[in-house]
Write a protein that holds these residues in place. Structure first.
Motif, PDB file in Angstrom:
ATOM      1  N   TYR A   1       6.216   6.440  -0.428  1.00 36.42           N
ATOM      2  CA  TYR A   1       6.521   6.175   0.977  1.00 36.42           C
ATOM      3  C   TYR A   1       5.668   5.012   1.505  1.00 36.42           C
ATOM      4  O   TYR A   1       6.170   4.093   2.141  1.00 36.42           O
ATOM      5  N   ILE A   2       4.380   5.085   1.228  1.00 35.28           N
ATOM      6  CA  ILE A   2       3.484   4.054   1.766  1.00 35.28           C
ATOM      7  C   ILE A   2       3.752   2.706   1.104  1.00 35.28           C
ATOM      8  O   ILE A   2       3.773   1.664   1.758  1.00 35.28           O
ATOM      9  N   LYS A   3       3.999   2.743  -0.219  1.00 34.95           N
ATOM     10  CA  LYS A   3       4.311   1.494  -0.912  1.00 34.95           C
ATOM     11  C   LYS A   3       5.583   0.858  -0.362  1.00 34.95           C
ATOM     12  O   LYS A   3       5.655  -0.352  -0.147  1.00 34.95           O
ATOM     13  N   ALA A   4       6.588   1.688  -0.140  1.00 34.13           N
ATOM     14  CA  ALA A   4       7.848   1.161   0.399  1.00 34.13           C
ATOM     15  C   ALA A   4       7.618   0.546   1.767  1.00 34.13           C
ATOM     16  O   ALA A   4       8.188  -0.496   2.105  1.00 34.13           O
ATOM     17  N   PHE A   5       6.765   1.195   2.556  1.00 36.53           N
ATOM     18  CA  PHE A   5       6.466   0.649   3.880  1.00 36.53           C
ATOM     19  C   PHE A   5       5.893  -0.760   3.765  1.00 36.53           C
ATOM     20  O   PHE A   5       6.380  -1.701   4.384  1.00 36.53           O
ATOM     21  N   TYR A   6       4.850  -0.893   2.972  1.00 32.91           N
ATOM     22  CA  TYR A   6       4.176  -2.193   2.912  1.00 32.91           C
ATOM     23  C   TYR A   6       5.006  -3.267   2.208  1.00 32.91           C
ATOM     24  O   TYR A   6       4.798  -4.453   2.426  1.00 32.91           O
ATOM     25  N   SER A   7       5.940  -2.841   1.374  1.00 30.99           N
ATOM     26  CA  SER A   7       6.756  -3.861   0.716  1.00 30.99           C
ATOM     27  C   SER A   7       7.984  -4.219   1.547  1.00 30.99           C
ATOM     28  O   SER A   7       8.727  -5.132   1.182  1.00 30.99           O
TER      29      SER A   7
END
Lengths: 340, 340, 340, 340
Positions: free
Chosen positions: D120-126
């Motif tokens: 979730y967090i990775k998708a947010f920042y990417s």
């Protein structure tokens, strides 16, 4: 050490505590649906002679002020308060936190004057640019005020008439309501007060309970008020805690009995200070007494008696608050006598 | 009909509008990432002699005040303002809407006095119960003020020193900044002002633009400020609208040139009113003039010239505001001459 | 470089800009009381065949969503939205900033399905503890959606019937309304849409204006809505900026004419992508087209044509958005043809 | 009538109540500065083996969640939670009320999975447009969860590692913490848990107290946290109420002793349901048991035993929660045995 620092230095009135003990193992439903909360609400409505009122029990005063004000105001409205009002000074901006401005008007020993209230509202509506300003939506007053003063029936009537004329609600902060109603100078009863406002609360924390304030909406409560209590984080799972306490306080007139005791103690305090030649900062007929102390004398008293520093008076004197409560004893007064 | 009702009665300065037309079909990226916004920011930093500043373009003054104040304050902090400050009176509670109290102190013709500011903050910290109160976190002042007055360099320096002593930020509302800096009484330059505060904005709406204010954080902007602009609904998809306008205003010193014009027109207005024997409500060296009018005369003028009713003076007189701007012409002054 | 990156890459439609130029030196009153704003509102009401509507002009889409949702909801209510709704994903929490939860339900290519909406609300009210939950107070949908899809008249009717059955309001985000209504697949007219909701807005920023959205309350607007616009920092001093633009857009059917142009360009885009064997991520009948691109091809296109990366499709492909608008030209389509 | 409806059906544990009675007439200072509150904080820090922690006592769970989350998040941040998290479902939008979005991720029997959190967090920042989205600023988990499940030491370690990698804080809602730690399936101790998060609370309301939760910031508390408690209306004047109770709960290991009792009772409940052939909705090792009941059988039980309807299972069955607590007795289990 004896203490007159505030009216919340002791725990609960023994009768209240006794009921907490007696009911402790009762199996009860949660979130304010228990039988004691319901019973307390009924007793309060009866004491207010206000059968259609809606009563809710909240844990503390600031919580209550925030809840009542934010749920009764429209988003474009603010709440009028005396500049010295608790919500305007000592609640860390709890009202503003909910998005509403506190509209301050002059304080007269803690009280609002109906004429100035009317002038304020009239000036607002006659201002060409008032749609760019915060609409007055409610008047907040405290009874007794933060300075121990109380409104006469006539004063309250005049104030409420202004509120009704301009269609703003009147909310009375009754954190110390008992001590106001029990004052010998008070010419108003609980049922009368209930008729002269839209919502008020009966303070428990400072009048015999461990915690709890009983909010009384004399007409309709804001829609889904229980949900809004929850939303503010103010809904106790064990609503019994407030319920049992208020049920006890409104059984056999306990609330007024213990309030009267505090006033008797305050009267003794007043006599004592007068005897000893102290001057009062203002004339308070309730449980809070504001006395002007020489700073040297204050130093002497430190560690021997509890009191509250209120505000500097002049370079050498300070206004000091002494408060009595249901728990104040003759022994404490005697002890103080020795110290003054 | 001629109008001195405000400094936003006309559209954009012709040079600003011309640039909007010339750039209209440029293909640009959105949300303030376009080349004109970037160029405007660079020019503004240069004009402020503040190469490390962070500059953001926002559509309007209240929006800007709300954004800057709410993002720079901590939740437990409020913003100090003169009682007459725009945020305290005419922004419909926009600051409180974000959860923060406006802490009002006395206004002296719209201005805050450093000594009173210091007294206020000292009294706060010396109050035994200040942890139950709203912490002062920022000082808001306007330059010029709502009454057209301006701070001298010394006054501003004294104020900023108090702010730094108590670690609160200083925010200058510059909705009419150009008209302040262009005043003959002003002893401060844009770079000097930038050094004497933490954040300020350069008003466009009232000084030649259709909309737009340029916020200048002289140090670091609040973290993720762009996201917070978006969260407040204040991020224009076509950021170019603000970008092109400010790029034009900060090309060839246009902003100051048109500001000076407004001040020249204001000086003519002052002379005219003096000639005709009018009294001023206060002494304003900028584009807003507050003149005391006989109510009968006002009736006569209605429909012939635009002005703003400010406040009642006495039963028969009213304080009236006449504002000049970049768009005021000699012809309008002449026309007014005939009417007075 | 040509760009299909969004529908806000160019400035204003030339006719809109022309009117800004022509009216620039008109002396007008501020804050949305000018004649152009009033004229625009009248024309919009006529176009909607909704004479009793209340129309307000706001600068941007997120601002409008935040304002409408927060002023129409009660404090205990949230707004239902498709999980992909703009308010739920790309507005930096602007709705939550005002204290309200976005209640997300499944998205079907950006759309909400009336049956699922009904199930959601029924489940809420049948939940024993729903008074401890956020009440559904409004449904937010976008038309067209964030994926370019549109509701049929039947779908919208079904949805609105559910809303009325449960007494929640329906708000339609029409940031790209023109491009929805102009779609060949659209079986609904502006007056029909106005009858099938409580409030909607007609997007200007993406359909020919530099900024501005026209909110249409088909019944009554929230009380003192103008004051609430001010409180949100969203009231432009020069309301003429929005007024003149919308007056132009609703003169001689300009809004629909330029919307139709964008749809014609989109149809050419669709044909082009089909010819070249591209697959579509979903079937959009409006100005936004979502095409699946090989990542290598995307690299090739970089710097030659503007587009928006939407989401990863698989390890080697990406969903890319191409948007047309009133400003898209045949030349741009031809240029793209060469690049694909 | 016996009741397994919740873990807050009885009052306080007798030992806790006894201490309230014994200390009732002590003269104490207010607002959490009393000796019992200080003593409780010390004992809690010792029990957590976390000498530098900062401990605050708050009245209820929703209050605590709202306070901790809103004071630890930046304005542009939201809090990640399992979709079934209490803050996401059953707190009436208390978090959103403070301006922050709850970012929901999948729930696995109430638990969050570290891999999905990271995704979730990775998708947010990417995401290219993440600056227009709500930043993940904190992870909220409950221990045990709303479904009675608990995290293993490894699971919690993995989760906390993700939090630290992305610099978001981890907050553990321990409304029923004792019942989690006392579970036979629990491989984690209180000191270990304190090392694996930034802040957590030790629930009192459901584990032996009349009210009260002890928040433990394992590092620094948010600045001026006491003022923020006041601002939320959550600061009790008689802080002793929470202080005395937690002092009692953390004397002689009372908190864990009574927690273990509840778990023993839960184990008996599990055995009983198994014997009678009931199926469990999921496998809970703590004091809440979710059992699938035939609706007819439920009707029979009504009025004879208290339980909570959780959610429909299928047309003929319902998921029902039975909760034990410190107050559950063998007699109650025996009584239930007769009824099943």
């Amino acid at each position: 050490m004896i203490s007159f620092a505030s009216d919340y230095v002791a725990g609960a009135h023994p009768e209240v505590l006794k009921r907490l003990v007696e009911t402790n193992m009762d199996i009860l439903t949660g979130y304010g649906t228990d039988t004691y909360t319901l019973s307390a609400a009924e007793k309060i409505k009866k004491a207010c002679n206000c059968p259609d009122a809606e009563v809710f029990l909240i844990s503390g005063g600031t919580q209550t002020n925030q809840l009542v004000i934010s749920t009764m105001l429209q988003p474009y409205e603010g709440v009028i308060s005396a500049s010295t009002g608790h919500i305007n000074v000592h609640e860390a901006g709890a009202v503003e936190y909910t998005g509403h401005k506190v509209l301050s008007i002059p304080s007269h020993d803690g009280k609002v004057v109906s004429g100035e209230l009317k002038d304020y509202i009239k000036a607002f509506y006659s201002d060409e640019s008032h749609t760019h300003m915060v609409f007055p939506g409610m008047l907040y007053i405290s009874f007794p005020t933060e300075y121990g003063t109380i409104y006469s029936k006539q004063e309250l009537t005049d104030i409420y008439n202004v509120c009704r004329e301009y269609d703003i609600s009147l909310f009375i902060d009754g954190a110390r309501l008992g001590y106001g109603l029990a004052s010998k100078k008070c010419d108003i009863t609980l049922p009368e007060l209930a008729k002269l406002c839209d919502v008020f609360y009966i303070g428990g924390t400072k009048v015999g309970a461990l915690c709890g304030e009983a909010v009384v909406f004399t007409g309709k409560a804001p829609k889904h008020f229980e949900t809004q209590i929850k939303q503010h984080g103010a809904l106790l799972a064990k609503g019994r805690l407030n319920g049992v306490q208020f049920d006890a306080l409104f059984t056999d007139d306990l609330y007024m009995k213990i309030s009267k005791h505090a006033i008797e103690m305050a009267d003794k305090l007043i006599s004592l200070f007068r005897e000893r030649g102290y001057e009062f900062f203002l004339d308070s007929p309730t449980n809070q007494q504001f006395v002007i102390f020489n700073n040297k004398k204050l130093k002497d008293l430190e560690g021997k008696v509890g009191f509250s520093l209120w505000e500097p008076y002049d370079g050498e004197h300070t206004v000091v608050r002494f408060a009595t409560s249901w728990s104040t004893t003759d022994d404490e007064i005697e002890e103080l006598k020795k110290l003054l």
